[in-house]
Design a protein around this motif. Sequence first.
Motif, PDB file in Angstrom:
ATOM      1  N   PRO A 194      70.229  24.134  38.937  1.00 19.51           N
ATOM      2  CA  PRO A 194      70.606  25.143  39.934  1.00 19.51           C
ATOM      3  C   PRO A 194      71.692  24.630  40.861  1.00 19.51           C
ATOM      4  CG  PRO A 194      68.549  24.089  40.568  1.00 19.51           C
ATOM      5  CD  PRO A 194      68.874  23.586  39.184  1.00 19.51           C
ATOM      6  N   THR A 195      72.547  25.516  41.310  1.00 15.65           N
ATOM      7  CA  THR A 195      73.601  25.137  42.246  1.00 15.65           C
ATOM      8  C   THR A 195      73.011  24.929  43.638  1.00 15.65           C
ATOM      9  OG1 THR A 195      74.070  27.418  42.882  1.00 15.65           O
ATOM     10  CG2 THR A 195      75.247  26.544  40.952  1.00 15.65           C
ATOM     11  N   PRO A 196      73.688  24.168  44.486  1.00 20.31           N
ATOM     12  CA  PRO A 196      73.216  24.024  45.866  1.00 20.31           C
ATOM     13  C   PRO A 196      73.064  25.373  46.569  1.00 20.31           C
ATOM     14  CG  PRO A 196      74.885  22.371  45.390  1.00 20.31           C
ATOM     15  CD  PRO A 196      74.858  23.295  44.208  1.00 20.31           C
ATOM     16  N   ALA A 197      73.996  26.290  46.335  1.00 16.31           N
ATOM     17  CA  ALA A 197      73.925  27.606  46.978  1.00 16.31           C
ATOM     18  C   ALA A 197      72.683  28.363  46.536  1.00 16.31           C
ATOM     19  CB  ALA A 197      75.181  28.417  46.661  1.00 16.31           C
ATOM     20  N   ALA A 215      55.665  14.075  35.364  1.00 20.08           N
ATOM     21  CA  ALA A 215      56.990  13.906  35.987  1.00 20.08           C
ATOM     22  C   ALA A 215      57.218  14.996  37.021  1.00 20.08           C
ATOM     23  CB  ALA A 215      58.095  13.969  34.935  1.00 20.08           C
ATOM     24  N   GLN A 216      58.185  14.737  37.930  1.00 18.49           N
ATOM     25  CA  GLN A 216      58.565  15.724  38.941  1.00 18.49           C
ATOM     26  C   GLN A 216      60.026  16.094  38.785  1.00 18.49           C
ATOM     27  OE1 GLN A 216      59.055  14.346  43.031  1.00 18.49           O
ATOM     28  NE2 GLN A 216      58.982  12.198  42.365  1.00 18.49           N
ATOM     29  N   LYS A 217      60.367  17.300  39.173  1.00 19.12           N
ATOM     30  CA  LYS A 217      61.746  17.767  39.122  1.00 19.12           C
ATOM     31  C   LYS A 217      62.007  18.696  40.308  1.00 19.12           C
ATOM     32  CE  LYS A 217      65.718  17.820  36.951  1.00 19.12           C
ATOM     33  NZ  LYS A 217      66.531  16.592  36.824  1.00 19.12           N
ATOM     34  N   PRO A 218      61.965  18.161  41.533  1.00 21.15           N
ATOM     35  CA  PRO A 218      62.195  19.021  42.703  1.00 21.15           C
ATOM     36  C   PRO A 218      63.633  19.525  42.735  1.00 21.15           C
ATOM     37  CG  PRO A 218      62.203  16.721  43.349  1.00 21.15           C
ATOM     38  CD  PRO A 218      61.781  16.754  41.913  1.00 21.15           C
ATOM     39  N   ARG A 219      63.812  20.690  43.346  1.00 15.75           N
ATOM     40  CA  ARG A 219      65.150  21.262  43.469  1.00 15.75           C
ATOM     41  C   ARG A 219      65.863  20.766  44.722  1.00 15.75           C
ATOM     42  NH1 ARG A 219      66.364  26.318  40.825  1.00 15.75           N
ATOM     43  NH2 ARG A 219      64.773  26.891  39.317  1.00 15.75           N
ATOM     44  N   ALA A 220      65.097  20.393  45.739  1.00 12.82           N
ATOM     45  CA  ALA A 220      65.696  20.007  47.013  1.00 12.82           C
ATOM     46  C   ALA A 220      64.949  18.824  47.604  1.00 12.82           C
ATOM     47  CB  ALA A 220      65.672  21.181  47.989  1.00 12.82           C
ATOM     48  N   LEU A 273      59.677  20.263  46.561  1.00 12.49           N
ATOM     49  CA  LEU A 273      60.455  19.550  47.578  1.00 12.49           C
ATOM     50  C   LEU A 273      60.125  18.066  47.564  1.00 12.49           C
ATOM     51  CD1 LEU A 273      60.037  21.927  50.672  1.00 12.49           C
ATOM     52  CD2 LEU A 273      61.960  21.841  49.072  1.00 12.49           C
ATOM     53  N   PHE A 274      61.173  17.244  47.685  1.00 13.61           N
ATOM     54  CA  PHE A 274      61.009  15.804  47.866  1.00 13.61           C
ATOM     55  C   PHE A 274      61.175  15.556  49.357  1.00 13.61           C
ATOM     56  CE2 PHE A 274      62.596  11.419  48.018  1.00 13.61           C
ATOM     57  CZ  PHE A 274      61.676  10.779  47.190  1.00 13.61           C
ATOM     58  N   VAL A 275      60.078  15.205  50.043  1.00 12.90           N
ATOM     59  CA  VAL A 275      60.054  15.224  51.502  1.00 12.90           C
ATOM     60  C   VAL A 275      60.044  13.815  52.095  1.00 12.90           C
ATOM     61  CG1 VAL A 275      58.800  16.037  53.535  1.00 12.90           C
ATOM     62  CG2 VAL A 275      58.853  17.440  51.465  1.00 12.90           C
ATOM     63  N   VAL A 276      60.933  13.604  53.053  1.00  9.24           N
ATOM     64  CA  VAL A 276      61.016  12.359  53.821  1.00  9.24           C
ATOM     65  C   VAL A 276      60.926  12.742  55.292  1.00  9.24           C
ATOM     66  CG1 VAL A 276      62.380  10.283  54.297  1.00  9.24           C
ATOM     67  CG2 VAL A 276      62.572  11.421  52.064  1.00  9.24           C
ATOM     68  N   ASP A 306      67.844  14.197  40.796  1.00 11.28           N
ATOM     69  CA  ASP A 306      68.925  15.158  40.572  1.00 11.28           C
ATOM     70  C   ASP A 306      68.764  16.427  41.409  1.00 11.28           C
ATOM     71  OD1 ASP A 306      71.364  15.830  39.374  1.00 11.28           O
ATOM     72  OD2 ASP A 306      70.390  16.953  37.762  1.00 11.28           O
ATOM     73  N   VAL A 307      68.376  16.279  42.673  1.00 16.85           N
ATOM     74  CA  VAL A 307      68.270  17.451  43.530  1.00 16.85           C
ATOM     75  C   VAL A 307      69.664  18.011  43.828  1.00 16.85           C
ATOM     76  CG1 VAL A 307      66.136  16.616  44.603  1.00 16.85           C
ATOM     77  CG2 VAL A 307      68.349  16.153  45.715  1.00 16.85           C
ATOM     78  N   SER A 308      69.714  19.303  44.096  1.00 17.97           N
ATOM     79  CA  SER A 308      70.984  19.962  44.395  1.00 17.97           C
ATOM     80  C   SER A 308      71.235  20.103  45.889  1.00 17.97           C
ATOM     81  CB  SER A 308      71.006  21.366  43.769  1.00 17.97           C
ATOM     82  OG  SER A 308      70.842  21.310  42.377  1.00 17.97           O
ATOM     83  N   LEU A 309      70.186  19.918  46.699  1.00 16.48           N
ATOM     84  CA  LEU A 309      70.293  20.225  48.118  1.00 16.48           C
ATOM     85  C   LEU A 309      69.498  19.219  48.941  1.00 16.48           C
ATOM     86  CD1 LEU A 309      71.158  22.456  50.274  1.00 16.48           C
ATOM     87  CD2 LEU A 309      68.848  23.370  49.959  1.00 16.48           C
TER      88      LEU A 309
END
Length: 217
Positions: A5-8, A42-47, A70-73, A96-99
């Motif tokens: 997915p694109t960042p937008a 496995a995980q594949k978060p978008r952001a 979400l990958f949260v920090v 490989d997050v987009s955002l």
Amino acid sequence: MSERPTPARVWAEMKRGNARFVAGEPRHPRQDVERRTELAAAQKPRAALFGCSDSRLAAEIIFDKGLGDLFVVRNAGQVISDSVVGSLEYAVAVLDVSLIVVLAHDACGAVGAAIDSTRPDAPVLPPLIWRQIAPIVPAARSLLAAGATEGVSPDALDPMEVGRVHLRNTVAELLRASEMISEAVAEGRVAVVGANYRLEEGTAVPEIIVGPAADAD
């Protein structure tokens, strides 16, 4: 294999989720047993989301997301550190997050402590607490300096304005500290959105957008 997915697009999804939360109509997606089983390997978060540790800033709830989305920090005051940058670089390079969303909020205790520290009679804080809030202090001091001709004192500072300046500083420091993330943004693969969460309304309002997320619907 699904298209990345694109960042937008990812930011548009985040905004829609936040709108559902604000309206009191969350879907609570991807929070069932099947999703838990799907993610076990496995995980594949978008952001990725870097935010303040405040207990009122539960990222998946605010944006109506589920397991693996979400990958949260988080840390107090969303202050950049080596561990934060390393974690976000991992999100970009490996996951490989987009955002990347940097999430601040109003009524932040860390921002309040930073403002208080600029007073001449400010009490000495424990060393590790001071180290945590010290990166926020320049935001308060810059506003004090800007209003010096008007005699602005720490009591007159608007905590929300200090928080907004700190949010912008945080985004700038992240891009300065990480060549990898800066390159990903320059190439259009990643965008960084700095947003301020309004506690009473529940809205995440973008304050600064760097990269190709500005055109999202």
